[in-house]
Design an enzyme around this catalytic site. Structure first.
Site: not given
Length: 490
Positions: A78-79, A237
């Site tokens: 992520m991110h 995830d």
């Protein structure tokens, strides 16, 4: 029919082939480089993700009837900030979730814009790992690159774009950008203005189980697949792993003991804790979840065993530990700073309480216990919001240790459920593909039919009480040393 789950991790992409009854046919993994151009920076080349994913799919489908493949979906780190120009060229290497360069931008968002405003706009506050601070960093430090941005996307969504041409994301991953109004499941106009980006630069937001397109003709031909193969949005995830463990619905809990550690609590209703100690995100089942994320979990044990003790015999080291709940040594597991619940990138690990009779086993036990105590910090926040949590699924590499599972069960006073198939985000992604292709009517039905519990670890009342006393002491340590971290950094 067959479904492909793609887990785009930080060190490798893991691909899983599953049939409609949940039987895993094959798993392959392909690694790619991770770059650290400066201390605290962490980057990857998106082209490496795509190349290794394509190679991985080819390997996955060797000796398989490719006409049976109905859908592909994703779980992913992520991110990360992926930026494309008008010609769809990647502008710069992706800035990853574990990159700490944007601490000044994080402070700006939290202190100048203000945590209350951020929570109002997005249901969350800023963390250095989130995407919005990375965008602000790029605007300040790489203005020429920033002016070239035509598209902003997350790592797994770059794969979807390359495979289908669909500029898309979904609620669980988008929640971690600090650009999404999580409650409304749409981009926050206030945050777009703060970050100097337009909605045109951001992808369309789908639910995790929705179809975003089909394979490009040239991609289908390259893989030997039908152009009718559907690509489903997927999930970040942690949300994908939660689907893979059946953590959907109301007040269901999953603990993940990987490189980082997470506690994931699914909820049918939207909720935010008053201090934003936990992330409040959209969930892949169409509802919401709370998540506490600690940056160093199983990686603490890996660091201790390999770097300090110079051994890879993890089981051998743990086999000598006998006296649970009676250890006088404490360990704070903040090797890379901490996210939940402290949001302190300056925090660092420490041992406390050693004496002349402290043993190697005491230190190893303290590491395992420190991770469990830190995860409980987030559990307590989730419980404070009215979530009645008495059991949890558990997954991740660290969860393969019977001793660590026993410690966690008693530190948290939770019954832990062990699963038949523990394949993390790749399995969850394959399940989302099955839902998107109509194999199951919804994510809850897929989880009910496909996720099986193979065993349990029960908390032991006497040990629960011992760990309760130790945990209350653990809680006092971080507040006592917090001010020192800033001094040490200076």
């Amino acid at each position: 029919m067959l479904y492909i789950g793609v887990d785009l991790g930080t060190s490798a992409v893991k691909l899983l082939l599953m049939d409609g009854k949940g039987q895993i046919k094959k798993i392959v993994s392909r690694e790619y480089p991770l770059y650290f151009p400066q201390p605290g920076w962490s980057e990857q080349q998106p082209e490496d993700w795509y190349t290794q994913t394509m190679e991985g799919i080819r390997e996955l489908l060797l000796d398989t009837d490719k006409s049976q493949v109905a859908g592909i979906s994703f779980g992913g780190q992520m991110h990360g900030l992926v930026t494309l120009d008008e010609q769809d060229h990647v502008i710069r290497p992706a800035i990853l979730w574990n990159d700490g360069r944007s601490f000044e931008e994080t402070d700006y968002l939290n202190e100048v814009i203000g945590k209350e405003k951020l929570s109002e706009y997005t249901a969350n506050i800023a963390f250095a790992g989130f995407t919005a601070p990375k965008i602000l960093w790029m605007k300040k430090h790489e203005p020429e690159n920033f002016r070239r941005i035509a598209k902003i996307m997350l790592p797994k969504d770059y794969l979807a774009y390359r495979l289908t041409g669909s500029f898309c994301t979904e609620v669980s991953d988008a929640s971690g950008t600090l650009l999404l109004d999580v409650k409304k499941r749409q981009w926050s106009q206030q945050m777009l203005q703060i970050c100097s980006v337009t909605e045109k630069m951001l992808p369309r937001v789908y639910e995790s189980y929705e179809v975003v397109g089909t394979l490009r003709a040239e991609t289908a031909k390259e893989l030997g697949l039908s152009g009718a193969v559907k690509v489903i949005a997927g999930a970040g995830d942690n949300a994908a792993a939660a689907v893979g463990t059946g953590t959907v619905g109301d007040s269901r809990c999953n603990l993940s003991l990987g490189t980082s550690g997470t506690i994931f609590v699914s909820s049918k209703s939207f909720g935010v804790d008053e201090h934003n100690a936990l992330h409040s995100f959209g969930h892949a089942d169409g509802h919401y979840h709370l998540m506490g994320c600690m940056l160093s979990a199983a990686s603490c044990n890996k660091w201790w065993e390999e770097q300090i003790l110079k051994t890879t015999d993890f089981a051998g080291e743990q086999s000598k530990i006998r006296r649970l709940g009676e250890n006088r040594v404490f360990y704070l597991p903040y090797l890379m700073g901490e996210r939940s619940p402290h949001n302190d990138p300056r925090a660092r690990a420490l041992f406390l309480g050693m004496s002349m009779d402290t043993t190697r086993e005491d230190m190893t036990q303290a590491v395992l216990e420190g991770v469990a105590f830190a995860l409980r910090d987030s559990l307590e926040v989730a419980r404070s919001l009215g979530n009645h949590i008495s059991s949890s699924r558990i997954c991740g590499g660290g969860a393969k240790s019977p001793l660590w599972r026993r410690i966690i069960a008693n530190v948290m006073n939770l019954k832990l459920e062990l699963l038949e198939n523990e394949e993390g985000p790749a399995l969850g992604a394959a399940m989302l593909a099955a839902v998107g292709c109509g194999e199951y009517p919804d994510v809850a039905s897929a989880a009910e039919n496909l996720v099986k519990v193979a065993g349990t670890v029960e908390p032991e009342p006497e040990l629960v009480q011992k760990y309760e006393e130790r945990y209350q002491k653990f809680r006092e340590i971080y507040p006592a040393v917090k001010a020192l971290y800033q001094t040490l950094e200076a």
